[in-house]
Design a protein around this motif. Structure first.
Motif, PDB file in Angstrom:
ATOM      1  N   ARG A  53      -6.423 -82.265 -50.094  1.00  9.09           N
ATOM      2  CA  ARG A  53      -5.274 -82.801 -49.343  1.00  9.09           C
ATOM      3  C   ARG A  53      -4.908 -84.202 -49.826  1.00  9.09           C
ATOM      4  NH1 ARG A  53      -5.013 -79.753 -44.449  1.00  9.09           N
ATOM      5  NH2 ARG A  53      -4.980 -77.620 -45.245  1.00  9.09           N
ATOM      6  N   LEU A  54      -5.923 -85.001 -50.109  1.00  8.22           N
ATOM      7  CA  LEU A  54      -5.663 -86.352 -50.613  1.00  8.22           C
ATOM      8  C   LEU A  54      -4.956 -86.279 -51.966  1.00  8.22           C
ATOM      9  CD1 LEU A  54      -6.041 -89.409 -50.273  1.00  8.22           C
ATOM     10  CD2 LEU A  54      -8.235 -89.172 -51.427  1.00  8.22           C
ATOM     11  N   TYR A  55      -5.384 -85.352 -52.818  1.00  8.63           N
ATOM     12  CA  TYR A  55      -4.746 -85.179 -54.117  1.00  8.63           C
ATOM     13  C   TYR A  55      -3.291 -84.754 -53.953  1.00  8.63           C
ATOM     14  CZ  TYR A  55      -4.026 -83.555 -58.893  1.00  8.63           C
ATOM     15  OH  TYR A  55      -3.530 -83.361 -60.140  1.00  8.63           O
ATOM     16  N   GLN A  56      -3.039 -83.803 -53.037  1.00  9.90           N
ATOM     17  CA  GLN A  56      -1.672 -83.366 -52.778  1.00  9.90           C
ATOM     18  C   GLN A  56      -0.826 -84.505 -52.227  1.00  9.90           C
ATOM     19  OE1 GLN A  56      -2.181 -80.070 -50.138  1.00  9.90           O
ATOM     20  NE2 GLN A  56      -2.695 -78.610 -51.767  1.00  9.90           N
ATOM     21  N   ALA A  57      -1.408 -85.274 -51.317  1.00 11.55           N
ATOM     22  CA  ALA A  57      -0.654 -86.397 -50.731  1.00 11.55           C
ATOM     23  C   ALA A  57      -0.309 -87.434 -51.794  1.00 11.55           C
ATOM     24  CB  ALA A  57      -1.466 -87.040 -49.611  1.00 11.55           C
ATOM     25  N   ARG A  58      -1.247 -87.694 -52.682  1.00  6.36           N
ATOM     26  CA  ARG A  58      -0.968 -88.658 -53.749  1.00  6.36           C
ATOM     27  C   ARG A  58       0.105 -88.124 -54.687  1.00  6.36           C
ATOM     28  NH1 ARG A  58      -6.543 -90.515 -56.285  1.00  6.36           N
ATOM     29  NH2 ARG A  58      -5.122 -91.702 -57.565  1.00  6.36           N
ATOM     30  N   GLY A  59       0.041 -86.803 -54.979  1.00  7.38           N
ATOM     31  CA  GLY A  59       1.064 -86.201 -55.834  1.00  7.38           C
ATOM     32  C   GLY A  59       2.438 -86.226 -55.188  1.00  7.38           C
ATOM     33  N   TRP A  60       2.503 -86.082 -53.871  1.00  4.09           N
ATOM     34  CA  TRP A  60       3.779 -86.117 -53.147  1.00  4.09           C
ATOM     35  C   TRP A  60       4.303 -87.545 -53.046  1.00  4.09           C
ATOM     36  CZ3 TRP A  60       5.409 -88.386 -48.560  1.00  4.09           C
ATOM     37  CH2 TRP A  60       6.606 -87.915 -48.051  1.00  4.09           C
ATOM     38  N   THR A  61       3.392 -88.511 -52.866  1.00  2.00           N
ATOM     39  CA  THR A  61       3.791 -89.894 -52.610  1.00  2.00           C
ATOM     40  C   THR A  61       4.216 -90.615 -53.881  1.00  2.00           C
ATOM     41  OG1 THR A  61       2.213 -89.925 -50.784  1.00  2.00           O
ATOM     42  CG2 THR A  61       3.043 -92.039 -51.523  1.00  2.00           C
ATOM     43  N   ALA A  62       3.565 -90.323 -55.011  1.00  2.00           N
ATOM     44  CA  ALA A  62       3.817 -91.083 -56.236  1.00  2.00           C
ATOM     45  C   ALA A  62       5.287 -91.060 -56.664  1.00  2.00           C
ATOM     46  CB  ALA A  62       2.912 -90.575 -57.358  1.00  2.00           C
ATOM     47  N   PRO A  63       5.961 -89.903 -56.735  1.00  2.00           N
ATOM     48  CA  PRO A  63       7.377 -89.936 -57.150  1.00  2.00           C
ATOM     49  C   PRO A  63       8.264 -90.688 -56.173  1.00  2.00           C
ATOM     50  CG  PRO A  63       6.564 -87.649 -57.087  1.00  2.00           C
ATOM     51  CD  PRO A  63       5.487 -88.528 -56.568  1.00  2.00           C
ATOM     52  N   ARG A  64       7.952 -90.591 -54.899  1.00  2.00           N
ATOM     53  CA  ARG A  64       8.768 -91.294 -53.912  1.00  2.00           C
ATOM     54  C   ARG A  64       8.590 -92.809 -54.019  1.00  2.00           C
ATOM     55  NH1 ARG A  64       8.041 -86.384 -52.941  1.00  2.00           N
ATOM     56  NH2 ARG A  64       9.441 -85.141 -51.646  1.00  2.00           N
TER      57      ARG A  64
END
Length: 199
Positions: free
Chosen positions: A46-57
């Motif tokens: 989940r942390l990996y997914q959250a980081r992947g979602w947050t980085a482009p934003r």
């Protein structure tokens, strides 16, 4: 001697209780260990997914700040620097200079107010002009649709009129032919009747 035995007995009970607690902790650790590993793995995913979602934003936000906010802040700081910079003033007055003459603050403020009002009026007029352009475009589209519908209806009416005229001509021809047939039939019947009467 009794106190010593009592103390030794208390120490033994404490050690036994500690041993029982350690055994219970080991059992619970063995029991809940797989759940903890699974929870740790899920949390990492989940942390990996959250980081992947947050980085482009965050990247997009950084570009927006760089493109919009940073120039405004830079302009504001430059303006503040020009305001803070000491000026050489005659007779101790803090007044703006234009061509060596003093300009009172009220004139500056009035000019700024007039400029702001003019800018606001320009924005309102531009907005009104864009709305008028949209209304005109919609009106032109409506007119084109009405014109197309009118042309289609006129073509259909002309076609229907031609069909009705053709049908009327055909009916008139059929009526004349029926009339001629009836007249010749009547003449034939009359002559047959006359022939019989004379016999």
């Amino acid at each position: 001697m009794a106190k010593t035995l009592k103390r030794q007995k208390g120490d033994f009970e404490t050690e036994a209780a500690m041993a029982r607690l350690q055994q219970l902790a080991r059992e619970q650790s063995d029991r809940f260990g797989p759940y903890a590993d699974q929870a740790r793995q899920t949390a990492a995913e989940r942390l990996y997914q959250a980081r992947g979602w947050t980085a482009p934003r965050l990247e997009t936000a950084a570009h927006r700040v760089e493109d919009t906010v940073a120039p405004r802040v830079a302009d504001l700081l430059s303006y503040a620097a020009t305001r803070v910079e000491p000026r050489q003033a005659k007779r101790g007055g803090i007044l703006a200079r234009r061509g060596g003459r003093k300009v009172p603050r009220t004139v500056i403020f009035a000019g700024a107010a007039v400029a702001g009002a003019a800018a606001l009026y320009g924005v309102v007029r531009l907005r009104q002009a864009s709305q008028d352009a949209r209304w005109q475009e919609n009106l032109d589209q409506a007119r084109d649709q009405v014109r197309e519908t009118r042309d289609q209806l006129a073509a259909k009416a002309k076609s229907a009129k031609e069909k009705v005229a053709g049908t009327g001509t055909e009916l008139k021809g059929d009526a004349e032919e029926a009339k001629d047939t009836a007249a010749s039939g009547a003449k034939q019947a009359a002559s047959d009747l006359n022939g019989r009467v004379t016999q």
